[in-house]
Design a protein around this motif. Sequence first.
Motif, PDB file in Angstrom:
ATOM      1  N   ASN A 153       0.855  -1.190   0.000  1.00  0.00           N
ATOM      2  CA  ASN A 153       0.000   0.000   0.000  1.00  0.00           C
ATOM      3  C   ASN A 153       0.889   1.237   0.000  1.00  0.00           C
ATOM      4  O   ASN A 153       1.419   1.612   1.048  1.00  0.00           O
ATOM      5  N   PRO A 154       1.073   1.862  -1.161  1.00  0.00           N
ATOM      6  CA  PRO A 154       1.942   3.046  -1.233  1.00  0.00           C
ATOM      7  C   PRO A 154       1.553   4.165  -0.283  1.00  0.00           C
ATOM      8  O   PRO A 154       2.412   4.944   0.140  1.00  0.00           O
ATOM      9  N   LYS A 155       0.260   4.293   0.057  1.00  0.00           N
ATOM     10  CA  LYS A 155      -0.167   5.360   0.960  1.00  0.00           C
ATOM     11  C   LYS A 155       0.275   5.108   2.402  1.00  0.00           C
ATOM     12  O   LYS A 155       0.361   6.038   3.203  1.00  0.00           O
ATOM     13  N   ALA A 301       4.851   4.061  10.832  1.00  0.00           N
ATOM     14  CA  ALA A 301       3.546   4.690  10.637  1.00  0.00           C
ATOM     15  C   ALA A 301       3.641   6.204  10.793  1.00  0.00           C
ATOM     16  O   ALA A 301       2.987   6.964  10.060  1.00  0.00           O
ATOM     17  N   LEU A 302       4.456   6.655  11.743  1.00  0.00           N
ATOM     18  CA  LEU A 302       4.643   8.094  11.947  1.00  0.00           C
ATOM     19  C   LEU A 302       5.236   8.741  10.692  1.00  0.00           C
ATOM     20  O   LEU A 302       4.862   9.867  10.329  1.00  0.00           O
ATOM     21  N   SER A 303       6.115   8.023  10.007  1.00  0.00           N
ATOM     22  CA  SER A 303       6.741   8.586   8.805  1.00  0.00           C
ATOM     23  C   SER A 303       5.736   8.775   7.670  1.00  0.00           C
ATOM     24  O   SER A 303       5.973   9.571   6.757  1.00  0.00           O
ATOM     25  N   ASP A 304       4.635   8.031   7.698  1.00  0.00           N
ATOM     26  CA  ASP A 304       3.586   8.239   6.697  1.00  0.00           C
ATOM     27  C   ASP A 304       2.877   9.573   6.911  1.00  0.00           C
ATOM     28  O   ASP A 304       2.244  10.099   5.992  1.00  0.00           O
ATOM     29  N   ARG A 305       2.995  10.117   8.107  1.00  0.00           N
ATOM     30  CA  ARG A 305       2.331  11.381   8.434  1.00  0.00           C
ATOM     31  C   ARG A 305       3.275  12.577   8.340  1.00  0.00           C
ATOM     32  O   ARG A 305       2.888  13.639   7.817  1.00  0.00           O
ATOM     33  N   GLY A 307       6.694  12.415   7.215  1.00  0.00           N
ATOM     34  CA  GLY A 307       7.822  12.265   6.309  1.00  0.00           C
ATOM     35  C   GLY A 307       8.842  11.278   6.851  1.00  0.00           C
ATOM     36  O   GLY A 307       8.850  10.964   8.047  1.00  0.00           O
ATOM     37  N   ARG A 308       9.710  10.807   5.987  1.00  0.00           N
ATOM     38  CA  ARG A 308      10.665   9.769   6.376  1.00  0.00           C
ATOM     39  C   ARG A 308      11.863  10.304   7.172  1.00  0.00           C
ATOM     40  O   ARG A 308      12.377   9.644   8.061  1.00  0.00           O
ATOM     41  N   THR A 309      12.322  11.503   6.821  1.00  0.00           N
ATOM     42  CA  THR A 309      13.633  11.936   7.307  1.00  0.00           C
ATOM     43  C   THR A 309      13.668  12.582   8.693  1.00  0.00           C
ATOM     44  O   THR A 309      14.740  12.568   9.317  1.00  0.00           O
ATOM     45  N   PRO A 310      12.589  13.191   9.229  1.00  0.00           N
ATOM     46  CA  PRO A 310      12.735  13.863  10.525  1.00  0.00           C
ATOM     47  C   PRO A 310      13.248  12.966  11.653  1.00  0.00           C
ATOM     48  O   PRO A 310      14.214  13.326  12.347  1.00  0.00           O
ATOM     49  N   SER A 311      12.633  11.816  11.858  1.00  0.00           N
ATOM     50  CA  SER A 311      13.089  10.946  12.943  1.00  0.00           C
ATOM     51  C   SER A 311      14.435  10.304  12.616  1.00  0.00           C
ATOM     52  O   SER A 311      15.233  10.014  13.514  1.00  0.00           O
ATOM     53  N   MET A 312      14.716  10.101  11.320  1.00  0.00           N
ATOM     54  CA  MET A 312      16.004   9.536  10.933  1.00  0.00           C
ATOM     55  C   MET A 312      17.141  10.511  11.217  1.00  0.00           C
ATOM     56  O   MET A 312      18.222  10.117  11.682  1.00  0.00           O
ATOM     57  N   LEU A 313      16.902  11.791  10.960  1.00  0.00           N
ATOM     58  CA  LEU A 313      17.894  12.815  11.281  1.00  0.00           C
ATOM     59  C   LEU A 313      18.161  12.864  12.783  1.00  0.00           C
ATOM     60  O   LEU A 313      19.318  12.870  13.224  1.00  0.00           O
ATOM     61  N   ALA A 314      17.090  12.904  13.569  1.00  0.00           N
ATOM     62  CA  ALA A 314      17.234  13.003  15.021  1.00  0.00           C
ATOM     63  C   ALA A 314      17.961  11.788  15.586  1.00  0.00           C
ATOM     64  O   ALA A 314      18.872  11.927  16.414  1.00  0.00           O
ATOM     65  N   SER A 315      17.584  10.601  15.127  1.00  0.00           N
ATOM     66  CA  SER A 315      18.176   9.373  15.663  1.00  0.00           C
ATOM     67  C   SER A 315      19.657   9.254  15.328  1.00  0.00           C
ATOM     68  O   SER A 315      20.481   8.920  16.186  1.00  0.00           O
ATOM     69  N   SER A 316      20.005   9.509  14.071  1.00  0.00           N
ATOM     70  CA  SER A 316      21.407   9.384  13.677  1.00  0.00           C
ATOM     71  C   SER A 316      22.270  10.418  14.392  1.00  0.00           C
ATOM     72  O   SER A 316      23.410  10.138  14.781  1.00  0.00           O
ATOM     73  N   LEU A 317      21.725  11.614  14.622  1.00  0.00           N
ATOM     74  CA  LEU A 317      22.467  12.645  15.343  1.00  0.00           C
ATOM     75  C   LEU A 317      22.667  12.258  16.808  1.00  0.00           C
ATOM     76  O   LEU A 317      23.764  12.429  17.368  1.00  0.00           O
ATOM     77  N   ILE A 318      21.626  11.728  17.432  1.00  0.00           N
ATOM     78  CA  ILE A 318      21.730  11.304  18.837  1.00  0.00           C
ATOM     79  C   ILE A 318      22.792  10.219  19.000  1.00  0.00           C
ATOM     80  O   ILE A 318      23.609  10.260  19.927  1.00  0.00           O
ATOM     81  N   TYR A 353      15.300   5.480  13.504  1.00  0.00           N
ATOM     82  CA  TYR A 353      15.974   5.498  12.200  1.00  0.00           C
ATOM     83  C   TYR A 353      15.451   4.399  11.287  1.00  0.00           C
ATOM     84  O   TYR A 353      15.148   4.619  10.120  1.00  0.00           O
ATOM     85  N   SER A 354      15.325   3.194  11.829  1.00  0.00           N
ATOM     86  CA  SER A 354      14.968   2.048  10.993  1.00  0.00           C
ATOM     87  C   SER A 354      13.487   2.008  10.642  1.00  0.00           C
ATOM     88  O   SER A 354      13.104   1.417   9.629  1.00  0.00           O
ATOM     89  N   GLY A 355      12.613   2.637  11.461  1.00  0.00           N
ATOM     90  CA  GLY A 355      11.184   2.626  11.158  1.00  0.00           C
ATOM     91  C   GLY A 355      10.862   3.166   9.770  1.00  0.00           C
ATOM     92  O   GLY A 355      10.181   2.515   8.981  1.00  0.00           O
ATOM     93  N   PRO A 356      11.356   4.363   9.406  1.00  0.00           N
ATOM     94  CA  PRO A 356      11.083   4.906   8.062  1.00  0.00           C
ATOM     95  C   PRO A 356      12.059   4.427   6.986  1.00  0.00           C
ATOM     96  O   PRO A 356      11.856   4.710   5.802  1.00  0.00           O
ATOM     97  N   LEU A 357      13.141   3.730   7.393  1.00  0.00           N
ATOM     98  CA  LEU A 357      14.250   3.454   6.470  1.00  0.00           C
ATOM     99  C   LEU A 357      13.833   2.652   5.248  1.00  0.00           C
ATOM    100  O   LEU A 357      14.167   3.013   4.107  1.00  0.00           O
ATOM    101  N   ALA A 358      13.115   1.544   5.451  1.00  0.00           N
ATOM    102  CA  ALA A 358      12.763   0.671   4.322  1.00  0.00           C
ATOM    103  C   ALA A 358      11.891   1.408   3.314  1.00  0.00           C
ATOM    104  O   ALA A 358      12.044   1.231   2.100  1.00  0.00           O
ATOM    105  N   ALA A 359      10.977   2.246   3.814  1.00  0.00           N
ATOM    106  CA  ALA A 359      10.114   3.008   2.900  1.00  0.00           C
ATOM    107  C   ALA A 359      10.918   4.020   2.106  1.00  0.00           C
ATOM    108  O   ALA A 359      10.728   4.180   0.888  1.00  0.00           O
ATOM    109  N   LEU A 360      11.833   4.729   2.771  1.00  0.00           N
ATOM    110  CA  LEU A 360      12.639   5.721   2.074  1.00  0.00           C
ATOM    111  C   LEU A 360      13.519   5.066   1.013  1.00  0.00           C
ATOM    112  O   LEU A 360      13.634   5.574  -0.116  1.00  0.00           O
ATOM    113  N   MET A 361      14.131   3.944   1.350  1.00  0.00           N
ATOM    114  CA  MET A 361      14.937   3.218   0.367  1.00  0.00           C
ATOM    115  C   MET A 361      14.078   2.786  -0.821  1.00  0.00           C
ATOM    116  O   MET A 361      14.489   2.911  -1.980  1.00  0.00           O
TER     117      MET A 361
END
Length: 430
Positions: A153-155, A301-305, A307-318, A353-361
């Motif tokens: 489901n792309p959405k 699921a949060l990344s569907d609302r 975007g993919r990168t906000p939590s990925m940026l925060a996690s990788s920086l932490i 980081y990994s939650g949105p990762l597969a979708a972004l890839m």
Amino acid sequence: MAVIQQSDTIAGHSVPRKKNAKMIVAISIGNALEWFDLAVYGFLAATIAKLFFPAVNDFYSLMLTFATFGVAFVMRPLGAVVIGAYADRVGRKKALSLSIWMMMLGTFAIAIAPTYAQAGVFGSIMVVLARLAQGFSAGGEFGSATAFLAELNPKKRGFYASWQFASQGLVTLLASGFGVYLNSGLTPEQLESWGWRLPFIFGLLIGPVAIYIRRQMHESEEFAAVAEQGDTSSLGQTVVAERQKLFLSFGLVILLTVTSYTLLFLPSYAVRQLHLEPVYGFTGTLLMGCIQLLMTPIFGALSDRIGRTPSMLASSLIIAVGIIPAFAYLDSNVSVFGFHLLLGALAFALTGYSGPLAALMSELFPTRSRGAGLSMSYSFAVTIFGGFAPFIIAWMINATGSNLAPAIYLAFGSVLSLITVIYIRRIGLR
């Protein structure tokens, strides 16, 4: 009375959520089996070292085992190329069936392999060949499974694709659970005599279940639509047309793979460097598995609302900023609670980081080349940065005498992925 069934919408067609749930289960069980067979080898490294790769001292024996763990990853790019291209040509379902059969073959060989004391070098060679078969299988599994989940489901791609990494949390739970049982429920003699074979036998027992479930799957509708139009890519076309995206996807995977395969070293680290009881190394990774399984779909699921990168940026920086001070504090204040707290915090940051990762890839590649693109970028990153992580970290600790080696390696990987996420945002992906 009419029954109203909730559904998702894909390309204008109504797709029952119950069907999608079954697909998630089918992928997750098979995926868990694939990664379980790989993870349990790493968790049992110390025992396997003694039984199959005896050397002049424990350090060299352990290094030989970690090298054998890593050599399987040399086969991953080959498996990614062959099975990934196969998935784009004939479908995700057939590729997933092929990969699980190969993984079972490798697991069977390890389960029955005679030890060095029983058959000399023959047993060692048998284990190495089995690891090569497992590596080839795993190389193609990721791309096929991730593409399938992402196309349900792309959405809601973030939620569905996140189960790729959530199911790896299930792997950590299973492998760590076996580690806890084997180290607390068996004597050292029982563990070395027959206990170490139990996880591999378990993998063989659930293998037929995973194969049966996957045979009931239907091809993803997104891929089926592309295949019906004859719009599929050859391997050469994928490499040429998607080379920038391959590099970006490669960079995204670095943090995940460095963390995942450093995790496999931590039970040995807890014993050899922190001088904790073996069982606590496995209870720590058990905690990480619980967090990964529960939180990864939430962040997906949060990344569907948002975007993919906000939590990925925060996690990788932490992780980049905090991991070295955290390990330094643990090294100077060793405790079971501190060890578990560190692993729990690391696991939580990683799921962001990994939650949105597969979708972004997945969104980096068009459907026609998604299987090969995902497989190749993931497998090359895992081979270079992940497969030899336990070997590299053990060598760094021995060479420098510093217990901060895992943290330094994790910080290095997180910086590389952080740079990649920043670049992806700049080119317009969110």
